[in-house]
Design a protein around this motif. Structure first.
Motif, PDB file in Angstrom:
ATOM      1  N   GLU A 121       0.853  -1.192   0.000  1.00  0.00           N
ATOM      2  CA  GLU A 121       0.000   0.000   0.000  1.00  0.00           C
ATOM      3  C   GLU A 121       0.883   1.234   0.000  1.00  0.00           C
ATOM      4  O   GLU A 121       1.843   1.331   0.777  1.00  0.00           O
ATOM      5  CB  GLU A 121      -0.937  -0.021   1.207  1.00  0.00           C
ATOM      6  CG  GLU A 121      -1.951  -1.158   1.109  1.00  0.00           C
ATOM      7  CD  GLU A 121      -2.736  -1.374   2.382  1.00  0.00           C
ATOM      8  OE1 GLU A 121      -2.641  -0.524   3.312  1.00  0.00           O
ATOM      9  OE2 GLU A 121      -3.447  -2.397   2.470  1.00  0.00           O
ATOM     10  N   ARG A 130      -3.066   0.556  -3.795  1.00  0.00           N
ATOM     11  CA  ARG A 130      -2.503  -0.746  -3.425  1.00  0.00           C
ATOM     12  C   ARG A 130      -1.976  -1.425  -4.692  1.00  0.00           C
ATOM     13  O   ARG A 130      -2.652  -1.462  -5.718  1.00  0.00           O
ATOM     14  CB  ARG A 130      -3.561  -1.626  -2.766  1.00  0.00           C
ATOM     15  CG  ARG A 130      -3.049  -3.016  -2.375  1.00  0.00           C
ATOM     16  CD  ARG A 130      -4.145  -3.878  -1.810  1.00  0.00           C
ATOM     17  NE  ARG A 130      -4.694  -3.324  -0.585  1.00  0.00           N
ATOM     18  CZ  ARG A 130      -5.903  -2.759  -0.479  1.00  0.00           C
ATOM     19  NH1 ARG A 130      -6.694  -2.676  -1.542  1.00  0.00           N
ATOM     20  NH2 ARG A 130      -6.324  -2.278   0.666  1.00  0.00           N
ATOM     21  N   LEU A 154      -7.906  -8.615   0.088  1.00  0.00           N
ATOM     22  CA  LEU A 154      -8.337  -7.243  -0.206  1.00  0.00           C
ATOM     23  C   LEU A 154      -9.513  -6.838   0.673  1.00  0.00           C
ATOM     24  O   LEU A 154      -9.614  -5.685   1.105  1.00  0.00           O
ATOM     25  CB  LEU A 154      -8.721  -7.116  -1.686  1.00  0.00           C
ATOM     26  CG  LEU A 154      -7.599  -7.374  -2.698  1.00  0.00           C
ATOM     27  CD1 LEU A 154      -8.141  -7.241  -4.127  1.00  0.00           C
ATOM     28  CD2 LEU A 154      -6.438  -6.417  -2.488  1.00  0.00           C
ATOM     29  N   ARG A 155     -10.391  -7.782   0.940  1.00  0.00           N
ATOM     30  CA  ARG A 155     -11.565  -7.503   1.773  1.00  0.00           C
ATOM     31  C   ARG A 155     -11.163  -7.104   3.195  1.00  0.00           C
ATOM     32  O   ARG A 155     -11.835  -6.284   3.838  1.00  0.00           O
ATOM     33  CB  ARG A 155     -12.461  -8.745   1.812  1.00  0.00           C
ATOM     34  CG  ARG A 155     -13.711  -8.621   2.654  1.00  0.00           C
ATOM     35  CD  ARG A 155     -14.753  -7.770   1.990  1.00  0.00           C
ATOM     36  NE  ARG A 155     -16.005  -7.768   2.731  1.00  0.00           N
ATOM     37  CZ  ARG A 155     -17.078  -7.072   2.378  1.00  0.00           C
ATOM     38  NH1 ARG A 155     -17.048  -6.331   1.278  1.00  0.00           N
ATOM     39  NH2 ARG A 155     -18.163  -7.116   3.102  1.00  0.00           N
ATOM     40  N   ARG A 157      -8.383  -5.550   4.058  1.00  0.00           N
ATOM     41  CA  ARG A 157      -7.576  -4.333   4.081  1.00  0.00           C
ATOM     42  C   ARG A 157      -8.436  -3.106   3.792  1.00  0.00           C
ATOM     43  O   ARG A 157      -9.557  -3.218   3.296  1.00  0.00           O
ATOM     44  CB  ARG A 157      -6.450  -4.433   3.048  1.00  0.00           C
ATOM     45  CG  ARG A 157      -5.428  -5.516   3.303  1.00  0.00           C
ATOM     46  CD  ARG A 157      -4.716  -5.320   4.623  1.00  0.00           C
ATOM     47  NE  ARG A 157      -4.084  -3.992   4.686  1.00  0.00           N
ATOM     48  CZ  ARG A 157      -3.746  -3.382   5.810  1.00  0.00           C
ATOM     49  NH1 ARG A 157      -3.964  -3.963   6.985  1.00  0.00           N
ATOM     50  NH2 ARG A 157      -3.182  -2.192   5.781  1.00  0.00           N
ATOM     51  N   PRO A 158      -7.940  -1.896   4.120  1.00  0.00           N
ATOM     52  CA  PRO A 158      -8.717  -0.686   3.842  1.00  0.00           C
ATOM     53  C   PRO A 158      -9.038  -0.558   2.352  1.00  0.00           C
ATOM     54  O   PRO A 158      -8.244  -0.968   1.493  1.00  0.00           O
ATOM     55  CB  PRO A 158      -7.781   0.443   4.302  1.00  0.00           C
ATOM     56  CG  PRO A 158      -6.884  -0.186   5.305  1.00  0.00           C
ATOM     57  CD  PRO A 158      -6.689  -1.602   4.852  1.00  0.00           C
ATOM     58  N   GLN A 159     -10.173   0.013   2.062  1.00  0.00           N
ATOM     59  CA  GLN A 159     -10.597   0.160   0.671  1.00  0.00           C
ATOM     60  C   GLN A 159      -9.763   1.231  -0.029  1.00  0.00           C
ATOM     61  O   GLN A 159      -9.602   2.339   0.475  1.00  0.00           O
ATOM     62  CB  GLN A 159     -12.075   0.531   0.599  1.00  0.00           C
ATOM     63  CG  GLN A 159     -12.620   0.550  -0.818  1.00  0.00           C
ATOM     64  CD  GLN A 159     -14.127   0.773  -0.841  1.00  0.00           C
ATOM     65  OE1 GLN A 159     -14.752   0.946   0.205  1.00  0.00           O
ATOM     66  NE2 GLN A 159     -14.699   0.778  -2.024  1.00  0.00           N
ATOM     67  N   GLN A 161      -7.955   2.023  -4.368  1.00  0.00           N
ATOM     68  CA  GLN A 161      -7.723   1.505  -5.708  1.00  0.00           C
ATOM     69  C   GLN A 161      -6.618   0.466  -5.666  1.00  0.00           C
ATOM     70  O   GLN A 161      -5.570   0.666  -5.046  1.00  0.00           O
ATOM     71  CB  GLN A 161      -7.344   2.623  -6.677  1.00  0.00           C
ATOM     72  CG  GLN A 161      -7.106   2.124  -8.104  1.00  0.00           C
ATOM     73  CD  GLN A 161      -6.795   3.234  -9.078  1.00  0.00           C
ATOM     74  OE1 GLN A 161      -6.963   4.415  -8.762  1.00  0.00           O
ATOM     75  NE2 GLN A 161      -6.353   2.883 -10.277  1.00  0.00           N
ATOM     76  N   THR A 162      -6.856  -0.661  -6.339  1.00  0.00           N
ATOM     77  CA  THR A 162      -5.890  -1.749  -6.387  1.00  0.00           C
ATOM     78  C   THR A 162      -5.394  -1.938  -7.812  1.00  0.00           C
ATOM     79  O   THR A 162      -6.187  -1.960  -8.754  1.00  0.00           O
ATOM     80  CB  THR A 162      -6.509  -3.054  -5.866  1.00  0.00           C
ATOM     81  OG1 THR A 162      -6.824  -2.900  -4.474  1.00  0.00           O
ATOM     82  CG2 THR A 162      -5.550  -4.225  -6.026  1.00  0.00           C
ATOM     83  N   THR A 186     -13.991  -7.430  -6.156  1.00  0.00           N
ATOM     84  CA  THR A 186     -13.820  -6.161  -6.846  1.00  0.00           C
ATOM     85  C   THR A 186     -13.623  -6.468  -8.325  1.00  0.00           C
ATOM     86  O   THR A 186     -13.206  -7.569  -8.692  1.00  0.00           O
ATOM     87  CB  THR A 186     -12.625  -5.365  -6.277  1.00  0.00           C
ATOM     88  OG1 THR A 186     -12.604  -4.058  -6.844  1.00  0.00           O
ATOM     89  CG2 THR A 186     -11.303  -6.059  -6.576  1.00  0.00           C
ATOM     90  N   ASP A 211      -9.018  -1.883 -10.448  1.00  0.00           N
ATOM     91  CA  ASP A 211     -10.457  -1.870 -10.196  1.00  0.00           C
ATOM     92  C   ASP A 211     -11.041  -0.472 -10.309  1.00  0.00           C
ATOM     93  O   ASP A 211     -12.178  -0.238  -9.889  1.00  0.00           O
ATOM     94  CB  ASP A 211     -10.794  -2.490  -8.833  1.00  0.00           C
ATOM     95  CG  ASP A 211     -10.047  -1.845  -7.678  1.00  0.00           C
ATOM     96  OD1 ASP A 211      -9.299  -0.874  -7.922  1.00  0.00           O
ATOM     97  OD2 ASP A 211     -10.186  -2.323  -6.540  1.00  0.00           O
TER      98      ASP A 211
END
Length: 243
Positions: A121, A130, A154-155, A157-159, A161-162, A186, A211
């Motif tokens: 991140e 991320r 991912l779920r 971790r903090p929201q 853009q990945t 996502t 995403d």
């Protein structure tokens, strides 16, 4: 507010074994220097960049690659398989100095052939981003399970853009179930370009996705004479917009 752009590249370097069967780490580094460094990348992901079997021993000079690209090698000892390795199961990540490493994790992925992912991140300007780099299985059922594991990570971790990049071993242009939003949690998208085999690419095994819908641009496989002979894959590069 103006969108930021990150130039990303990913390359499976095949443990320095070229299309001619010769193992030559210096040839791969020279190919990075001549074919990728002039792109002024922000993110460079390498796969099969450590030995295949334990102790997954180092193959390349990380500081040489960092010096030639202007990027930072981000793997402290906690981000490596072990003391003999440079990365995690052959996956190695370099970032621009302007992208601080705020949080990083190693993700173990299931399968008979040990696979893993690196998640970092960072911040692009004032926007959190991320980056996940991985090398997925040759088996389609296992790829689906591995992407599910990444989605569960991912779920937790903090929201934000990945960006997902690496050798995902998905040969179908449409991607199949492994990229389904209900599976991953996502919607990861990006254009598709063939990268394998390097001499006459037919299959889009390497991907750069995000995403943020429609935010991957100018994607191309990079082919120079040095690159084409240095590995069985071509590098893939693209610009990812951080809106």
């Amino acid at each position: 507010m103006q969108a930021k752009q990150l130039r990303c590249a990913t390359w499976n370097v095949h443990r320095a074994k070229g299309r001619d069967g010769r193992v030559d780490p210096h040839r791969v580094v020279d190919a990075i220097d001549q074919g990728l460094a002039p792109l002024y990348m922000d993110i460079l992901a390498l796969q099969e960049a450590d030995g295949e079997c334990r102790p997954h021993a180092r193959i390349f000079d990380m500081q040489d690659i960092a010096a030639r690209t202007g990027l930072e090698y981000i793997h402290d000892p906690a981000m490596r398989w072990g003391s003999d390795s440079d990365g995690f199961l052959g996956t190695i990540l370099f970032l621009a100095p302007s992208l601080p490493r705020l949080h990083a994790d190693l993700i173990d992925l299931p399968g008979h052939c040990h696979r893993g992912a690196i998640a970092v991140e960072t911040r692009c300007g004032n926007r959190p981003v991320r980056i996940v780099s991985t090398h997925l299985s040759l088996s389609q059922p296992l790829r689906i399970i591995q992407m599910r594991v990444i989605g569960q990570y991912l779920r937790r971790r903090p929201q934000m853009q990945t960006i997902l990049l690496g050798d995902l071993n998905e040969w179908r242009h449409w991607g199949g179930l492994m990229f389904n939003r209900r599976l991953v949690g996502t919607a990861l998208r990006g254009p598709v370009r063939p990268t394998f085999p390097s001499t006459r690419p037919l299959l889009p095994l390497d991907r750069i996705m995000t995403d943020a819908p429609g935010e991957v641009h100018q994607m191309r496989a990079v082919k120079t004479p040095k690159i084409a002979v240095a590995s069985d894959h071509l590098p893939l590069e693209a610009i990812v917009t951080v809106p």
